[in-house]
Design an enzyme around this catalytic site. Structure first.
Site, PDB file in Angstrom:
ATOM      1  N   SER A   1       4.048  -7.286  -6.734  1.00 58.32           N
ATOM      2  CA  SER A   1       3.291  -8.191  -5.869  1.00 58.32           C
ATOM      3  C   SER A   1       1.957  -8.492  -6.524  1.00 58.32           C
ATOM      4  O   SER A   1       1.475  -7.702  -7.355  1.00 58.32           O
ATOM      5  CB  SER A   1       3.059  -7.530  -4.503  1.00 58.32           C
TER       6      SER A   1
ATOM      7  N   TYR B   1       0.317  -0.308   0.889  1.00 57.23           N
ATOM      8  CA  TYR B   1       1.232  -1.297   0.317  1.00 57.23           C
ATOM      9  C   TYR B   1       0.765  -1.667  -1.093  1.00 57.23           C
ATOM     10  O   TYR B   1       1.536  -1.650  -2.049  1.00 57.23           O
ATOM     11  CB  TYR B   1       1.289  -2.541   1.198  1.00 57.23           C
TER      12      TYR B   1
ATOM     13  N   LYS C   1       2.534  -0.857  -4.823  1.00 59.98           N
ATOM     14  CA  LYS C   1       2.899  -1.927  -5.748  1.00 59.98           C
ATOM     15  C   LYS C   1       2.225  -1.725  -7.107  1.00 59.98           C
ATOM     16  O   LYS C   1       2.776  -2.087  -8.147  1.00 59.98           O
ATOM     17  CB  LYS C   1       2.542  -3.292  -5.150  1.00 59.98           C
TER      18      LYS C   1
ATOM     19  N   THR D   1       8.440 -15.562   4.435  1.00 60.84           N
ATOM     20  CA  THR D   1       9.604 -14.797   4.871  1.00 60.84           C
ATOM     21  C   THR D   1       9.321 -14.296   6.279  1.00 60.84           C
ATOM     22  O   THR D   1       8.285 -14.617   6.878  1.00 60.84           O
ATOM     23  CB  THR D   1       9.865 -13.601   3.935  1.00 60.84           C
TER      24      THR D   1
END
Length: 233
Positions: A137, A150, A154, A185
């Site tokens: 990401s 998160y 990554k 998404t």
């Protein structure tokens, strides 16, 4: 070719699966939600007239990863392309996120890719070919507000991918790290941000597919792709 895509029931994983399927490749996908996974496999199989194999499992647990790998090798003795795409976004900051968030993010983003890749590499190394895509990401390139664990996970996946790239050179196995920016998404549903401000999952799928088509002598090491107007603050 035999293509394996984790997190393949929706979003970028589904788009990548469809891109390779449209070129008549053999596709195997997995995801946690068995109902969504089965529905996706059926939809794609009906659309392209070719069976999409699927395996419902939670890759955040090593035991499940190894079961999936064993199932894959029973189906196809050789894996040509592996797309480590399984992931989940939990927003928050290091100082206030729920206890255990880092472990959850590391398990699904780093360890799932690590264990699955290790399980499938021997067959790739034996035939001296293959291509591994690790879906990182832009959060691995620049820390951002509310990214928390998160973003950390990554970063870790990026490190794994870069190290793997060096290790696999003698075996003619390609390794590509993908750094998508905001892609519309289900994770963005309800955010209030217009889908037109973001990229489409097909944009990512197109880049992954294009990188897989290069000559054996060429390897795209990094794919960084952002919305036209830049990152969403």
């Amino acid at each position: 070719m035999n293509i394996v895509i984790t997190g393949g029931s929706k979003g970028m994983g589904k788009a990548v699966a469809e891109k390779f399927l449209s070129a008549k490749n053999n596709i195997s996908i997995c995801a946690r939600n068995s109902r969504e996974l089965e529905a996706t496999a059926k939809q794609l199989s009906d659309k392209y007239g070719q069976e999409v194999k699927y395996f419902a499992t939670d890759l955040s647990e090593k035991e499940n990863v190894l079961k999936f790998a064993s199932w894959l090798l029973e189906q196809n003795k050789e894996i040509d392309v592996l797309v480590n795409n399984a992931g989940h976004f939990i927003p928050g900051s290091v100082y206030n996120e729920e206890e255990g968030t880092l472990r959850k993010m590391i398990d699904i983003h780093l360890f799932s890719a690590y264990h699955l890749t290790r399980a499938l590499l021997p067959s790739m190394m034996e035939k001296r070919s293959g291509h591994i895509f690790n879906m990182s990401s832009i959060a691995a390139l620049n820390a951002y507000r509310n990214g928390g664990s998160y973003s950390i996970s990554k970063f870790a996946l990026m490190g794994f991918s870069k190290n793997l790239r060096e290790e696999m050179k003698p075996f003619n196995i390609k390794v590509t790290t993908v750094y998508p920016g905001a892609v519309y998404t289900s994770s963005w549903e309800g955010s209030g941000i217009s889908p037109e401000r973001m990229m489409e999952a097909d944009d990512i799928a197109g880049m992954v597919y294009a990188a897989s088509l290069l000559s054996p002598q060429a390897c795209v090491e990094d794919i960084v792709i952002r919305p036209l107007l830049g990152d969403i603050p």
